[in-house]
Scaffold this motif. Structure first.
Motif, PDB file in Angstrom:
ATOM      1  N   GLU A  34      -9.893  -5.856  -4.535  1.00 39.91           N
ATOM      2  CA  GLU A  34      -9.312  -5.112  -5.220  1.00 39.91           C
ATOM      3  C   GLU A  34      -7.845  -4.573  -3.742  1.00 39.91           C
ATOM      4  O   GLU A  34      -6.555  -4.486  -4.256  1.00 39.91           O
ATOM      5  N   ALA A  35      -8.695  -4.863  -2.890  1.00 36.20           N
ATOM      6  CA  ALA A  35      -8.097  -4.906  -1.385  1.00 36.20           C
ATOM      7  C   ALA A  35      -7.029  -6.216  -1.398  1.00 36.20           C
ATOM      8  O   ALA A  35      -5.328  -5.749  -0.645  1.00 36.20           O
ATOM      9  N   ARG A  36      -7.256  -7.000  -1.977  1.00 38.57           N
ATOM     10  CA  ARG A  36      -6.531  -8.389  -2.013  1.00 38.57           C
ATOM     11  C   ARG A  36      -5.260  -8.575  -2.795  1.00 38.57           C
ATOM     12  O   ARG A  36      -3.714  -8.205  -2.018  1.00 38.57           O
ATOM     13  N   LEU A  37      -6.136  -7.088  -4.161  1.00 44.84           N
ATOM     14  CA  LEU A  37      -4.350  -7.539  -5.061  1.00 44.84           C
ATOM     15  C   LEU A  37      -3.492  -6.629  -4.276  1.00 44.84           C
ATOM     16  O   LEU A  37      -2.295  -6.599  -4.486  1.00 44.84           O
ATOM     17  N   VAL A  38      -3.697  -5.138  -3.956  1.00 43.49           N
ATOM     18  CA  VAL A  38      -2.911  -3.897  -3.101  1.00 43.49           C
ATOM     19  C   VAL A  38      -2.314  -4.748  -2.357  1.00 43.49           C
ATOM     20  O   VAL A  38      -1.168  -4.339  -2.282  1.00 43.49           O
ATOM     21  N   ILE A  39      -2.582  -5.542  -0.859  1.00 44.24           N
ATOM     22  CA  ILE A  39      -1.710  -6.545  -0.516  1.00 44.24           C
ATOM     23  C   ILE A  39      -1.041  -7.651  -0.421  1.00 44.24           C
ATOM     24  O   ILE A  39       0.294  -7.301  -0.666  1.00 44.24           O
ATOM     25  N   THR A  40      -1.720  -7.860  -1.659  1.00 42.58           N
ATOM     26  CA  THR A  40      -0.257  -8.894  -2.523  1.00 42.58           C
ATOM     27  C   THR A  40       1.153  -8.219  -3.092  1.00 42.58           C
ATOM     28  O   THR A  40       2.017  -8.886  -2.475  1.00 42.58           O
ATOM     29  N   GLU A  41       0.723  -7.042  -3.776  1.00 42.60           N
ATOM     30  CA  GLU A  41       1.952  -5.974  -3.771  1.00 42.60           C
ATOM     31  C   GLU A  41       2.924  -6.179  -3.107  1.00 42.60           C
ATOM     32  O   GLU A  41       4.032  -6.058  -2.826  1.00 42.60           O
ATOM     33  N   LEU A  42       1.825  -5.377  -1.946  1.00 41.86           N
ATOM     34  CA  LEU A  42       2.804  -4.269  -0.784  1.00 41.86           C
ATOM     35  C   LEU A  42       3.560  -5.917   0.098  1.00 41.86           C
ATOM     36  O   LEU A  42       5.092  -5.757   0.280  1.00 41.86           O
ATOM     37  N   PHE A  43       2.760  -6.928   0.425  1.00 43.34           N
ATOM     38  CA  PHE A  43       3.767  -7.974   0.541  1.00 43.34           C
ATOM     39  C   PHE A  43       4.897  -8.711   0.087  1.00 43.34           C
ATOM     40  O   PHE A  43       5.490  -9.073   0.814  1.00 43.34           O
ATOM     41  N   SER A  44       4.351  -8.701  -0.823  1.00 41.03           N
ATOM     42  CA  SER A  44       5.411  -9.044  -2.250  1.00 41.03           C
ATOM     43  C   SER A  44       6.940  -8.239  -2.398  1.00 41.03           C
ATOM     44  O   SER A  44       7.961  -9.171  -2.237  1.00 41.03           O
ATOM     45  N   GLY A  91       4.119  -3.135  -9.745  1.00 39.34           N
ATOM     46  CA  GLY A  91       3.218  -2.919  -9.089  1.00 39.34           C
ATOM     47  C   GLY A  91       2.579  -2.213  -9.020  1.00 39.34           C
ATOM     48  O   GLY A  91       1.331  -1.951  -8.059  1.00 39.34           O
ATOM     49  N   LEU A  92       4.049  -1.159  -8.324  1.00 39.60           N
ATOM     50  CA  LEU A  92       3.231  -0.084  -7.426  1.00 39.60           C
ATOM     51  C   LEU A  92       2.371   0.428  -8.387  1.00 39.60           C
ATOM     52  O   LEU A  92       1.772   1.879  -8.332  1.00 39.60           O
ATOM     53  N   PHE A  93       2.495   0.672  -9.620  1.00 36.79           N
ATOM     54  CA  PHE A  93       1.890   1.592 -10.653  1.00 36.79           C
ATOM     55  C   PHE A  93       0.461   0.515 -10.698  1.00 36.79           C
ATOM     56  O   PHE A  93      -0.527   1.664 -10.591  1.00 36.79           O
ATOM     57  N   ILE A  94       0.036  -0.691 -10.689  1.00 34.70           N
ATOM     58  CA  ILE A  94      -1.608  -1.000 -10.454  1.00 34.70           C
ATOM     59  C   ILE A  94      -2.084   0.076  -8.626  1.00 34.70           C
ATOM     60  O   ILE A  94      -2.758   0.131  -8.879  1.00 34.70           O
ATOM     61  N   ILE A  95      -1.176  -0.274  -7.531  1.00 33.59           N
ATOM     62  CA  ILE A  95      -1.630  -0.117  -6.262  1.00 33.59           C
ATOM     63  C   ILE A  95      -1.761   1.396  -6.699  1.00 33.59           C
ATOM     64  O   ILE A  95      -3.168   2.163  -6.439  1.00 33.59           O
ATOM     65  N   ASP A  96      -0.788   2.427  -7.320  1.00 38.10           N
ATOM     66  CA  ASP A  96      -0.888   4.001  -7.284  1.00 38.10           C
ATOM     67  C   ASP A  96      -2.784   4.107  -8.236  1.00 38.10           C
ATOM     68  O   ASP A  96      -3.728   4.675  -7.762  1.00 38.10           O
ATOM     69  N   ASP A  97      -3.370   3.405  -9.185  1.00 40.73           N
ATOM     70  CA  ASP A  97      -3.982   3.211 -10.044  1.00 40.73           C
ATOM     71  C   ASP A  97      -5.827   3.299  -8.315  1.00 40.73           C
ATOM     72  O   ASP A  97      -6.772   2.976  -9.204  1.00 40.73           O
TER      73      ASP A  97
END
Length: 119
Positions: A34-44, A91-97
């Motif tokens: 999950e952290a890899r998913l979050v960092i991918t979105e933040l970086f993108s 993406g921010l909705f994914i992060i928020d979840d």
């Protein structure tokens, strides 16, 4: 112990950000999916708005893991519903979840740091 990388704002650099998260979580004995998913979105997001290098940081304190991405853009992040025809904006909705909390803070020299505390 913190882990930090400075990356060019290019889509292919997202892999290095994921690898940094995997390395840190591996050293801490934590699952990193999950952290890899979050960092991918933040970086993108940062790479899309910044023409300058992007800082990726992973830290741990008091049992919580903090992910941060710093960019030189003052463009705010807005949690908004994307229309059905839009390619981005979800993406921010994914992060928020996936995280306990997240936010944005300004950097002293301009730009912003987007941070997320993993749940």
């Amino acid at each position: 112990m913190d882990f930090t990388l400075v990356l060019e704002p290019a889509p292919e650099a997202a892999k290095a950000a994921r690898d940094l998260v995997a390395e840190a979580f591996g050293k801490w004995g934590l699952e990193s999916y999950e952290a890899r998913l979050v960092i991918t979105e933040l970086f993108s997001n940062a790479a899309r708005v910044s023409g300058e290098p992007v800082v990726v940081r992973v830290g741990r304190a008091r049992g919580k893991v903090l992910l941060e991405v710093w960019d030189q853009s003052d463009e705010p992040l807005v949690l908004r519903a994307a229309g059905p025809e839009e390619e981005g904006g979800r993406g921010l909705f994914i992060i928020d979840d996936l995280v306990a909390e997240w936010g944005v803070r300004p950097l002293d020299g301009g730009g912003k740091a987007v941070w997320a505390v993993m749940a």
